[in-house]
Design a protein around this motif. Structure first.
Motif, PDB file in Angstrom:
ATOM      1  N   LEU A  94      34.039  29.263  49.385  1.00 23.50           N
ATOM      2  CA  LEU A  94      32.683  29.030  49.860  1.00 23.50           C
ATOM      3  C   LEU A  94      32.539  29.290  51.354  1.00 23.50           C
ATOM      4  O   LEU A  94      31.474  29.677  51.829  1.00 23.50           O
ATOM      5  CB  LEU A  94      32.268  27.589  49.555  1.00 23.50           C
ATOM      6  N   ARG A  95      33.606  29.065  52.110  1.00 21.35           N
ATOM      7  CA  ARG A  95      33.502  29.162  53.567  1.00 21.35           C
ATOM      8  C   ARG A  95      33.569  30.597  54.073  1.00 21.35           C
ATOM      9  O   ARG A  95      33.287  30.856  55.229  1.00 21.35           O
ATOM     10  CB  ARG A  95      34.609  28.346  54.234  1.00 21.35           C
ATOM     11  N   VAL A  96      34.030  31.502  53.234  1.00 20.54           N
ATOM     12  CA  VAL A  96      34.134  32.901  53.659  1.00 20.54           C
ATOM     13  C   VAL A  96      33.111  33.706  52.885  1.00 20.54           C
ATOM     14  O   VAL A  96      33.158  33.779  51.661  1.00 20.54           O
ATOM     15  CB  VAL A  96      35.555  33.449  53.392  1.00 20.54           C
ATOM     16  N   ALA A  97      32.206  34.323  53.626  1.00 19.46           N
ATOM     17  CA  ALA A  97      31.128  35.061  52.975  1.00 19.46           C
ATOM     18  C   ALA A  97      31.631  36.396  52.439  1.00 19.46           C
ATOM     19  O   ALA A  97      32.571  36.986  52.977  1.00 19.46           O
ATOM     20  CB  ALA A  97      30.010  35.305  53.979  1.00 19.46           C
ATOM     21  N   ASN A  98      30.996  36.864  51.387  1.00 22.50           N
ATOM     22  CA  ASN A  98      31.279  38.181  50.816  1.00 22.50           C
ATOM     23  C   ASN A  98      32.744  38.360  50.439  1.00 22.50           C
ATOM     24  O   ASN A  98      33.357  39.387  50.710  1.00 22.50           O
ATOM     25  CB  ASN A  98      30.865  39.307  51.767  1.00 22.50           C
ATOM     26  N   LEU A  99      33.338  37.351  49.882  1.00 20.66           N
ATOM     27  CA  LEU A  99      34.735  37.442  49.454  1.00 20.66           C
ATOM     28  C   LEU A  99      34.870  36.803  48.079  1.00 20.66           C
ATOM     29  O   LEU A  99      34.404  35.687  47.849  1.00 20.66           O
ATOM     30  CB  LEU A  99      35.643  36.715  50.460  1.00 20.66           C
ATOM     31  N   GLY A 100      35.468  37.535  47.181  1.00 20.42           N
ATOM     32  CA  GLY A 100      35.704  37.002  45.849  1.00 20.42           C
ATOM     33  C   GLY A 100      36.940  37.636  45.270  1.00 20.42           C
ATOM     34  O   GLY A 100      37.385  38.700  45.726  1.00 20.42           O
ATOM     35  N   ALA A 101      37.511  37.011  44.263  1.00 16.11           N
ATOM     36  CA  ALA A 101      38.734  37.545  43.673  1.00 16.11           C
ATOM     37  C   ALA A 101      38.757  37.277  42.186  1.00 16.11           C
ATOM     38  O   ALA A 101      38.126  36.325  41.690  1.00 16.11           O
ATOM     39  CB  ALA A 101      39.955  36.929  44.342  1.00 16.11           C
ATOM     40  N   TYR A 132      56.854  38.463  33.573  1.00 15.99           N
ATOM     41  CA  TYR A 132      55.578  38.042  34.151  1.00 15.99           C
ATOM     42  C   TYR A 132      54.825  39.288  34.625  1.00 15.99           C
ATOM     43  O   TYR A 132      55.410  40.175  35.258  1.00 15.99           O
ATOM     44  CB  TYR A 132      55.833  37.100  35.342  1.00 15.99           C
ATOM     45  N   HIS A 133      53.536  39.370  34.293  1.00 15.38           N
ATOM     46  CA  HIS A 133      52.700  40.487  34.733  1.00 15.38           C
ATOM     47  C   HIS A 133      51.386  39.938  35.267  1.00 15.38           C
ATOM     48  O   HIS A 133      50.848  38.992  34.689  1.00 15.38           O
ATOM     49  CB  HIS A 133      52.404  41.456  33.576  1.00 15.38           C
ATOM     50  N   GLU A 134      50.907  40.531  36.316  1.00 15.43           N
ATOM     51  CA  GLU A 134      49.663  40.055  36.921  1.00 15.43           C
ATOM     52  C   GLU A 134      48.857  41.247  37.437  1.00 15.43           C
ATOM     53  O   GLU A 134      49.425  42.199  37.994  1.00 15.43           O
ATOM     54  CB  GLU A 134      49.990  39.113  38.090  1.00 15.43           C
ATOM     55  N   VAL A 135      47.586  41.182  37.234  1.00 19.18           N
ATOM     56  CA  VAL A 135      46.666  42.166  37.819  1.00 19.18           C
ATOM     57  C   VAL A 135      45.590  41.368  38.535  1.00 19.18           C
ATOM     58  O   VAL A 135      45.023  40.433  37.956  1.00 19.18           O
ATOM     59  CB  VAL A 135      46.023  43.048  36.736  1.00 19.18           C
ATOM     60  N   SER A 136      45.325  41.709  39.794  1.00 19.82           N
ATOM     61  CA  SER A 136      44.316  40.947  40.522  1.00 19.82           C
ATOM     62  C   SER A 136      43.522  41.879  41.437  1.00 19.82           C
ATOM     63  O   SER A 136      44.036  42.909  41.895  1.00 19.82           O
ATOM     64  CB  SER A 136      44.965  39.822  41.332  1.00 19.82           C
ATOM     65  N   VAL A 137      42.315  41.480  41.695  1.00 18.77           N
ATOM     66  CA  VAL A 137      41.418  42.275  42.536  1.00 18.77           C
ATOM     67  C   VAL A 137      40.739  41.331  43.521  1.00 18.77           C
ATOM     68  O   VAL A 137      40.292  40.247  43.135  1.00 18.77           O
ATOM     69  CB  VAL A 137      40.334  42.981  41.691  1.00 18.77           C
ATOM     70  N   VAL A 138      40.682  41.749  44.782  1.00 14.93           N
ATOM     71  CA  VAL A 138      39.963  40.980  45.793  1.00 14.93           C
ATOM     72  C   VAL A 138      38.781  41.837  46.250  1.00 14.93           C
ATOM     73  O   VAL A 138      38.963  42.984  46.673  1.00 14.93           O
ATOM     74  CB  VAL A 138      40.875  40.636  46.998  1.00 14.93           C
ATOM     75  N   PHE A 139      37.597  41.286  46.129  1.00 13.75           N
ATOM     76  CA  PHE A 139      36.385  42.002  46.510  1.00 13.75           C
ATOM     77  C   PHE A 139      35.977  41.554  47.911  1.00 13.75           C
ATOM     78  O   PHE A 139      35.800  40.362  48.153  1.00 13.75           O
ATOM     79  CB  PHE A 139      35.246  41.700  45.539  1.00 13.75           C
ATOM     80  N   GLN A 140      35.887  42.514  48.822  1.00 14.58           N
ATOM     81  CA  GLN A 140      35.373  42.226  50.157  1.00 14.58           C
ATOM     82  C   GLN A 140      34.174  43.133  50.398  1.00 14.58           C
ATOM     83  O   GLN A 140      33.926  44.067  49.629  1.00 14.58           O
ATOM     84  CB  GLN A 140      36.446  42.511  51.220  1.00 14.58           C
ATOM     85  N   ALA A 141      33.496  42.867  51.508  1.00 17.74           N
ATOM     86  CA  ALA A 141      32.307  43.670  51.797  1.00 17.74           C
ATOM     87  C   ALA A 141      32.683  45.125  52.063  1.00 17.74           C
ATOM     88  O   ALA A 141      31.986  46.053  51.670  1.00 17.74           O
ATOM     89  CB  ALA A 141      31.576  43.082  53.002  1.00 17.74           C
ATOM     90  N   ALA A 142      33.830  45.344  52.727  1.00 22.20           N
ATOM     91  CA  ALA A 142      34.187  46.701  53.150  1.00 22.20           C
ATOM     92  C   ALA A 142      35.086  47.419  52.165  1.00 22.20           C
ATOM     93  O   ALA A 142      35.130  48.642  52.146  1.00 22.20           O
ATOM     94  CB  ALA A 142      34.858  46.655  54.516  1.00 22.20           C
ATOM     95  N   LEU A 143      35.850  46.688  51.381  1.00 18.94           N
ATOM     96  CA  LEU A 143      36.819  47.353  50.509  1.00 18.94           C
ATOM     97  C   LEU A 143      37.139  46.468  49.315  1.00 18.94           C
ATOM     98  O   LEU A 143      36.759  45.296  49.264  1.00 18.94           O
ATOM     99  CB  LEU A 143      38.098  47.691  51.276  1.00 18.94           C
ATOM    100  N   VAL A 144      37.887  47.054  48.427  1.00 22.99           N
ATOM    101  CA  VAL A 144      38.393  46.313  47.262  1.00 22.99           C
ATOM    102  C   VAL A 144      39.907  46.429  47.288  1.00 22.99           C
ATOM    103  O   VAL A 144      40.451  47.536  47.368  1.00 22.99           O
ATOM    104  CB  VAL A 144      37.837  46.904  45.951  1.00 22.99           C
ATOM    105  N   GLN A 145      40.565  45.294  47.260  1.00 23.35           N
ATOM    106  CA  GLN A 145      42.033  45.304  47.218  1.00 23.35           C
ATOM    107  C   GLN A 145      42.457  45.152  45.761  1.00 23.35           C
ATOM    108  O   GLN A 145      42.073  44.180  45.094  1.00 23.35           O
ATOM    109  CB  GLN A 145      42.607  44.133  48.020  1.00 23.35           C
ATOM    110  N   PHE A 146      43.294  46.069  45.319  1.00 20.83           N
ATOM    111  CA  PHE A 146      43.781  46.036  43.946  1.00 20.83           C
ATOM    112  C   PHE A 146      45.283  45.794  43.993  1.00 20.83           C
ATOM    113  O   PHE A 146      46.005  46.455  44.741  1.00 20.83           O
ATOM    114  CB  PHE A 146      43.464  47.371  43.265  1.00 20.83           C
TER     115      PHE A 146
END
Lengths: 631, 258
Positions: free
Chosen positions: B67-74, B89-103
């Motif tokens: 909540l404290r960081v705007a435009n950030l989700g994962a 163990y296998h994991e896939v994750s994505v971080v959504f930011q305003a400028a880019l998407v981290q995969f």
């Protein structure tokens, strides 16, 4: 009647089987020649693991004695087949009365060690590192061969350090460092002549005040470990170009009396007389390295001679000894060859003597040595040195010790190693109070308080000062194969705020093959309010039955400029001790792989990778190769 | 053996290791539970060797919105299971930011060398999906882990993460003690040499149908209080209150379905 005769006959037949001869009793008991001083060597040879060494040290420290292999097997909790290699080294060989020399034995041991040049990693490319001041190649090597035949041993070795040339043209032609020896050892302890040496050898005597040619260990918190256990004469095949003797020596034994005759003649490094205004020869001019033109110009510029006779009387509880030594060194070049020398350079010639004793009486243990040089014009106290220690066992769980040392400002000797490696045994006084407390069966607490001072101004880099060091060590033997150690040190001088250092170490034998060590160091410089930190992980995979052993070391550190220095001393599998002084911020990774074939070939390859971030970030890669073969 | 076929987890501020550098500390992200030792639950996201016989397989779906960081989700999905005595163990994750998407994708395998000793190795791949003007980024790094049980009460774990990278290499250690069957105490540290070592202690207790966890640490100074309802074994909820020096308080809620 026939039955009686038959029984008698059968009994007579079995008598020799029932009555085991004395020699067989001794052989069956498998007597051992294992002392506490031998444990580091066995760890170095990888016959004992560090965890085993800790268990044995604890056993010896508590007054235990090892008499036979069954005792050792029980303490180490090993199977019989796992003991065979170890026993080959420490079992007392009982020679047959008739065939002591009849069985020919021939052993050849070859070893070649190479430390390849460092590679710098710059922009993902490897660049060969080379110091442009160095004359020689930037690799180090040591090649040695040792031959054993009956009671004779002979060896030859060549060594060079990083930056040193293999062959020198000037000022003296020859290999950089070449030594050899021929040694003879008596087949039994009853012979009068016990040892004879020709060539390079080491001599350890008394407490190291007058003659201790090898380098010693660091200063221990434990006074019993601080006590020197002189090994006498030993052949030498090391890389140290300074600390050894070269000549003829012999040792004679008769009952409890031991007589040692020694002489040494060798050329040593010295500053040419044209380069110095100091009249006397000074051993501190050189460091044993011949890398730069300046260092090479000092090579073999002085001729050193030693001659001595030592006598000791040994009982199981006490030993006392005395040594008379003549030491002489002369500059090789004639002074008359130099035009600007206004005074002749005086050679250094010393007549010295020492008396030492060590032993135990009731609940006391004491050791000490006093040495002096002959000089009519200097007061006795100024030209003498004294080491004296008492250990008092107040209780089976409590031990208290005192150590006093006073080294006169004009006392000098060529091969001193009186306490630790930090002091030359001159112009120093110190007092140590030590307490060792077995708090619980598994918990040992050691305290040491040391006050030392340099009383006189003798050189510009060693000003008179006073220091105080307090050390506290907690030793917790979690289980037989798990150990935790914590040490706290506070070091203070009158003019500086104290420096504190914490060190924690956890040693876990995870299973029969895996050993894990975790250590952490924290140094606090209170004056600058700076802290230095280090965390290290060491994993060793060494199955007893496998030919392949592996070790991995990974460490992180943070040592800001001006903070307390942090050192690591890693004993890498098959390679030996690798000391690093850590500076800046970074990490280091070391890997060692060792392969031993069934034909006694041993190959060890170690890789050292280090990141360091100081003013400039550097990444270095270095490779060590060690090959050994026994025939 | 408890069978966990389904696990669904929604909460805020999940442990994404690459957040550590944003915070200027050695701590591995905003972890609800920085556990490296697995006793009853799989911890392979943190330590490749931390798998538990009590939690042999399961999967989790993760969504994050601090909540404290705007435009950030994962968003993240992970699965773990046992195969031929190896814990995968296998994991896939994505971080959504305003400028880019981290995969990011992470894989780990753990193996028991003995009943007391487990070792594991993992591989992480990370890329940024962003306008080509900013260039391309693809990074791969490895992680090593180990868990050792001194006894039934004492466990030790260590991890080495990304040791090939000078800037982000990290070493972590943790000692966990079972004071009682329902009371756990953990102490550990995590260190990236460019920062101070992050130290923490943690206490976890299960009372009736509630599991409480209190964690506090230094460098950076942080406190985590977590409450988890275990009344329904298939459907659980989680509330976490966190405070960290420099970032202030954060409130976290979660739902666990298994």
């Amino acid at each position: 009647m026939k039955a009686i005769v038959c029984i008698f006959f059968i009994s007579w037949m079995f008598v020799p089987l029932a009555q085991v001869p004395l020699a067989e009793i001794v052989t069956e008991n498998n007597p051992l020649a294992l002392t506490q001083a031998e444990i580091p060597n066995l760890v170095f040879l990888e016959l004992l693991s560090p965890a085993d060494a800790t268990v044995l040290n604890t056993y010896f420290n508590n007054g235990g004695q090892l008499l036979n292999s069954y005792q050792l097997q029980g303490i180490l909790d090993r199977e019989v087949n796992e003991m065979s290699l170890l026993l080959q080294h420490i079992k007392i060989q009982v020679p047959s009365l008739f065939t002591a020399h009849s069985k020919p034995s021939f052993h050849l041991h070859l070893a070649a060690q190479f430390q390849l040049p460092q590679l710098l990693i710059k922009e993902d490319q490897f660049v060969l590192w080379k110091d442009t001041n160095h004359v020689g190649n930037s690799f180090a090597s040591q090649v040695s061969v040792k031959l054993e035949w009956r009671n004779w041993r002979t060896g030859l070795q060549f060594a060079k350090d990083v930056g040193e040339p293999i062959w020198h043209q000037t000022p003296v032609k020859g290999f950089d460092f070449l030594t050899g020896f021929i040694a003879w050892g008596a087949p039994s302890k009853n012979t009068v002549l016990q040892k004879m040496f020709l060539g390079a050898y080491q001599m350890q005597w008394g407490q190291g005040l007058l003659l201790w040619s090898s380098r010693g260990m660091g200063k221990s918190i434990d006074l019993l470990q601080l006590a020197r256990n002189p090994m006498g004469l030993k052949p030498y095949q090391g890389r140290d170009e300074q600390r050894f003797l070269n000549g003829i020596a012999a040792q004679f034994n008769r009952d409890k009396h031991q007589l040692t005759l020694l002489s040494s003649f060798k050329f040593i490094d010295a500053k040419p007389p044209t380069d110095t205004l100091q009249q006397e020869f000074n051993l501190q001019y050189t460091n044993g390295l011949h890398r730069t033109p300046n260092e090479i110009s000092k090579r073999k510029q002085a001729f050193e001679q030693l001659a001595g006779v030592a006598y000791s009387y040994r009982t199981p509880l006490w030993q006392i000894g005395t040594l008379f030594l003549h030491q002489d060194v002369q500059i090789r070049k004639s002074l008359f060859d130099t035009s600007n020398a206004d005074k002749p350079l005086n050679p250094l010639s010393l007549w010295s003597g020492s008396v030492y004793t060590q032993g135990t009486w009731r609940q006391f243990y004491c050791y000490g040595e006093m040495a002096t040089i002959a000089h009519n014009e200097v007061p006795f106290l100024y030209r003498s040195a004294l080491n004296l220690a008492f250990v008092y066992y107040l209780d089976p769980r409590l031990e208290m010790g005192f150590h006093l040392r006073t080294y006169g400002p004009l006392y000098r000797t060529f091969y001193a190693n009186p306490i630790g490696n930090a002091t030359k045994g001159s112009n120093e006084r110190g007092f140590i109070l030590q307490l060792k407390w077995q708090v619980r069966p598994k918990v040992l607490l050691k305290l040491s308080s040391e006050r030392s001072l340099i009383p006189f101004l003798m050189s510009s880099h060693s000003l008179p000062n006073t220091q105080h060091e307090l050390r506290c060590q907690l030793h917790y033997q979690i289980s037989k194969k798990q150990l935790f150690e914590q040490q706290f040190t506070i070091h203070s001088t009158p003019f500086n705020k104290p420096m504190m250092r914490f060190r924690n170490e956890l040693q876990l034998q995870l299973n029969a093959n895996e050993l894990l060590q975790v250590s952490a160091q924290l140094g606090i410089a209170t004056a600058q309010a700076l802290t230095s930190k280090q965390l290290e992980l060491n994993w060793t995979h060494a199955p007893l039955v496998s030919n392949f052993h592996f070790e991995f070391v990974y460490g992180l550190y943070q040592v800001p400029k001006g903070a307390s220095a942090i050192y690591t001393n890693i004993h890498l599998l098959g390679i030996g001790a690798q000391s690093l002084q850590l500076n800046g911020i970074g990490s280091y990774t070391m890997m060692a792989m060792k392969y031993s074939s069934k034909q006694d070939w041993k190959a060890t390859i170690a890789l050292n990778f280090k990141h360091a971030f100081t003013v400039i970030s550097t990444q270095k890669l270095q490779c060590f190769i060690l090959l050994t073969k026994k025939i | 053996m408890i069978k966990r076929l389904h696990q669904l987890l929604y909460f805020l501020s999940i442990p994404f290791l690459f957040w550590a550098q944003y915070m200027g500390s050695s701590q591995g992200g905003l972890m609800i539970s920085p556990a490296l030792c697995a006793v009853a639950q799989n911890q392979q996201p943190n330590n490749a060797a931390a798998f538990s016989a009590f939690n042999p397989k399961g999967y989790q779906l993760i969504a994050t919105a601090p909540l404290r960081v705007a435009n950030l989700g994962a968003f993240g999905f992970s699965i773990h299971y046992l195969k031929h005595n190896a814990a995968l163990y296998h994991e896939v994750s994505v971080v959504f930011q305003a400028a880019l998407v981290q995969f990011r994708t992470s894989h780990a395998i753990g193996y028991s060398l003995s009943p007391q000793l487990k070792v594991g190795i993992g591989l992480n791949l990370e890329t940024y999906l962003q306008p080509s003007f900013y260039g391309h980024y693809l990074a791969a790094n490895a992680r090593l882990g180990c868990q050792y049980a001194f006894s039934k009460q004492h466990h030790l774990a260590f991890t080495l993460n990304n040791i090939g990278s000078a800037q982000t290499q990290q070493m972590s250690l943790e000692h966990l003690q079972l004071l009682q069957p329902t009371l756990l105490f953990a102490q550990g540290l995590s260190w990236t040499p460019h920062f101070d070592p992050s130290l923490y202690i943690s206490l976890t207790q299960t009372i009736a149908y509630v599991q409480l966890q209190l964690t506090c640490g230094l460098f950076p100074q942080h406190y985590i209080f977590s409450l988890r309802s275990t009344h329904d074994k298939r459907f659980q909820w989680l509330i976490t209150q966190r405070w960290q020096g420099g970032l202030g308080p954060s409130f976290q809620i979660g739902i666990v379905h298994q």
